[in-house]
Design an enzyme around this catalytic site. Sequence first.
Site, PDB file in Angstrom:
ATOM      1  N   CYS A 134     -91.359-120.319 -73.131  1.00 29.82           N
ATOM      2  CA  CYS A 134     -90.445-122.205 -72.528  1.00 29.82           C
ATOM      3  C   CYS A 134     -90.237-122.976 -72.177  1.00 29.82           C
ATOM      4  O   CYS A 134     -89.516-122.510 -71.119  1.00 29.82           O
ATOM      5  CB  CYS A 134     -91.054-122.577 -74.637  1.00 29.82           C
ATOM      6  SG  CYS A 134     -92.089-124.284 -74.540  1.00 29.82           S
TER       7      CYS A 134
ATOM      8  N   GLU B 189     -95.881-114.965 -78.757  1.00 24.80           N
ATOM      9  CA  GLU B 189     -94.760-114.631 -79.844  1.00 24.80           C
ATOM     10  C   GLU B 189     -95.984-115.166 -81.339  1.00 24.80           C
ATOM     11  O   GLU B 189     -95.842-113.898 -82.313  1.00 24.80           O
ATOM     12  CB  GLU B 189     -93.610-114.842 -79.947  1.00 24.80           C
ATOM     13  CG  GLU B 189     -93.543-116.157 -80.904  1.00 24.80           C
ATOM     14  CD  GLU B 189     -93.158-116.796 -79.437  1.00 24.80           C
ATOM     15  OE1 GLU B 189     -94.041-117.165 -78.842  1.00 24.80           O
ATOM     16  OE2 GLU B 189     -92.488-117.823 -79.758  1.00 24.80           O
TER      17      GLU B 189
ATOM     18  N   HIS C 296     -96.185-119.857 -76.219  1.00 28.95           N
ATOM     19  CA  HIS C 296     -95.672-119.348 -77.059  1.00 28.95           C
ATOM     20  C   HIS C 296     -96.272-117.867 -77.612  1.00 28.95           C
ATOM     21  O   HIS C 296     -96.878-117.642 -78.602  1.00 28.95           O
ATOM     22  CB  HIS C 296     -95.061-119.981 -78.284  1.00 28.95           C
ATOM     23  CG  HIS C 296     -93.832-120.881 -78.304  1.00 28.95           C
ATOM     24  ND1 HIS C 296     -92.871-120.925 -78.038  1.00 28.95           N
ATOM     25  CD2 HIS C 296     -94.312-121.975 -77.924  1.00 28.95           C
ATOM     26  CE1 HIS C 296     -92.092-120.940 -77.907  1.00 28.95           C
ATOM     27  NE2 HIS C 296     -93.356-122.571 -78.063  1.00 28.95           N
TER      28      HIS C 296
HETATM   29  N1  GLN Z   1     -87.465-128.644 -75.419  1.00 26.87           N
HETATM   30  C1  GLN Z   1     -88.238-127.940 -73.849  1.00 26.87           C
HETATM   31  C2  GLN Z   1     -90.066-128.774 -74.501  1.00 26.87           C
HETATM   32  O1  GLN Z   1     -89.754-129.634 -75.186  1.00 26.87           O
HETATM   33  C3  GLN Z   1     -89.335-126.644 -74.128  1.00 26.87           C
HETATM   34  C4  GLN Z   1     -89.575-126.809 -76.454  1.00 26.87           C
HETATM   35  C5  GLN Z   1     -89.751-124.660 -76.003  1.00 26.87           C
HETATM   36  O2  GLN Z   1     -89.116-124.378 -75.703  1.00 26.87           O
HETATM   37  N2  GLN Z   1     -90.398-124.456 -77.315  1.00 26.87           N
HETATM   38  O3  GLN Z   1     -90.347-129.760 -73.320  1.00 26.87           O
END
Ligand code: GLN
Length: 549
Positions: A381, A523, A521
């Site tokens: 992410c 995970e 994600h």
């Molecule tokens: N802060 C980034 C976004 O909102 C990544 C979010 C995250 O890593 N879950 O796009």
Amino acid sequence: MTRYVFITGGVVSSLGKGLASAALGALLQARGHRVRLRKLDPYLNIDPGTMNPLQHGEVFVTDDGAETDLDLGHYERFTGVPAGRGDNITAGRIYRDILARERRGDYLGRTIQVIPHVTDAIKEFILEDSDGVDFMLCEIGGTVGDIESLPFLEAIRQLGRELGDEHAVFIHLTLVPHLSGSGELKTKPTQHSVKELLSIGIQPDILLCRCDRVIPVDERRKIALFCNVPEDAVIQALDVDVIYDVPNEYHREGLDRVLLRCFGMDAGAAPDLSRWEDVVERIRAPEGRVSIAVVGKYMGMQDAYKSLVEALTHGGVAHNVGVDLHWIDAELFEGNADNAAALEGIHGILVPGGFGRRGMEGKIAVSKLARERALPYFGICLGMQMAVLDVARNLGGVSDAISSEFGEGVRGKLLVGPLNRLRANANGMGGVEGDIESGDLGGTMRLGSCEAVLSEGSHVARIYGVLHVKERHRHRWEVDAHYKDVLEQSGLRISGWSPDGSLPEVVEMESHPWYIGVQYHPELKSRPFEPHPLFASFVGAALEQSRLV
Ligand code: GLN
């Protein structure tokens, strides 16, 4: 008809009620029962989405896009049953819904009260959608004695009566501390906690007693007598070194047998727990070790990265190696500091998801280091977004590449920017709610399961072994697809896309041994018996790296 197990906690918080519930779920499953787990949180936030992970631990996202308590992660990992929006509720949401109904006039002028309106809403939540479920395990967040918990305890008290003894069982998790001064295990806190429960009309059927050493028979007898439960219903819950040993431990202590007896059921043959024994054995006695640096912001508290830690452990299980995690604050890589020493002995770098500006430059710098030193790099992410900025700035000639998250005053080329809602909707799944511009931070993200289409012949497609995957998202911003050529000419291939081809989902560095960034994600979907392919592959690459040095 579904049977209900209500799990409360006493004495102190952080006793591991979520893990206890999950392990009990796994144990019942091993006996062939269909289980489902639910968490009721007495705090007033609508959901944990806006809560600080340092205080509250990670926000666990479900397939259907709910931002939930981290305990739902334990439930999924232990039982493999995907959780959903209907499995976690907070007092805040209950009140919000009731107040919305009140404004609509649904209550026809009646006075709205905690009993019956709030308690009815809680009961409705517990009972709904239970078709095909043999055992519904409901964990009540917080500690008995908290003011906020009262409506929840009252609701389960009522349910206990309505469902009857054969369909409702109460388990209370307590602490039996050891006092080093007197060298004794103390039962008084448990007695007090049960008294507290009794004062609201709940007599627990089973006591799960957390302890750091064996509770002698005399103490168990005492607890049984004072708390009015049979002696064999005082179950010792010893600290364990591997969490996946908890189902085995509970079985050894007779929890499943006693629980089934409470429901008037015959325990029958012992469950087959061999796969739990096997996974514990692999974690306990690995054949080697690798060191992974996790470079992020909340380095003080592992609960903020619960699923990540578990997924890395699962990745280790896939290769029979132990994974040593080195938590490094991203800011260490900012400025001109000589940070080579921080990566000494490290076999792989992982930059996890995150929010906020702090440490961003450090994350960009560490992804650059991984790229240049051919160290396995896994960007999740935010970790993918930062890798994209490194490549754009340092290889693609876009020296002022930035993300929306850098803040308003910053000028530069926005490579990571706001999601175009229409495109997201065309994507089919994972709704976008709320409005960032209005300043309403709750529910402004792409959340939940979305499909990604992987490019044929790519590294990531080989790792998954398929071209279509579904993974969970939680982010506000996206890598701008218009920079595809800049990135690809710099060697960073966009190897996974949203089905409509508009949103980059995966990037990979072709000339690098293992360099992958994912917008989602992974995970959240890793399980002890089914390590996520990306985590298994990343740990495998780290293992290769460890053999090189
Ligand atoms: N802060 C980034 C976004 O909102 C990544 C979010 C995250 O890593 N879950 O796009």
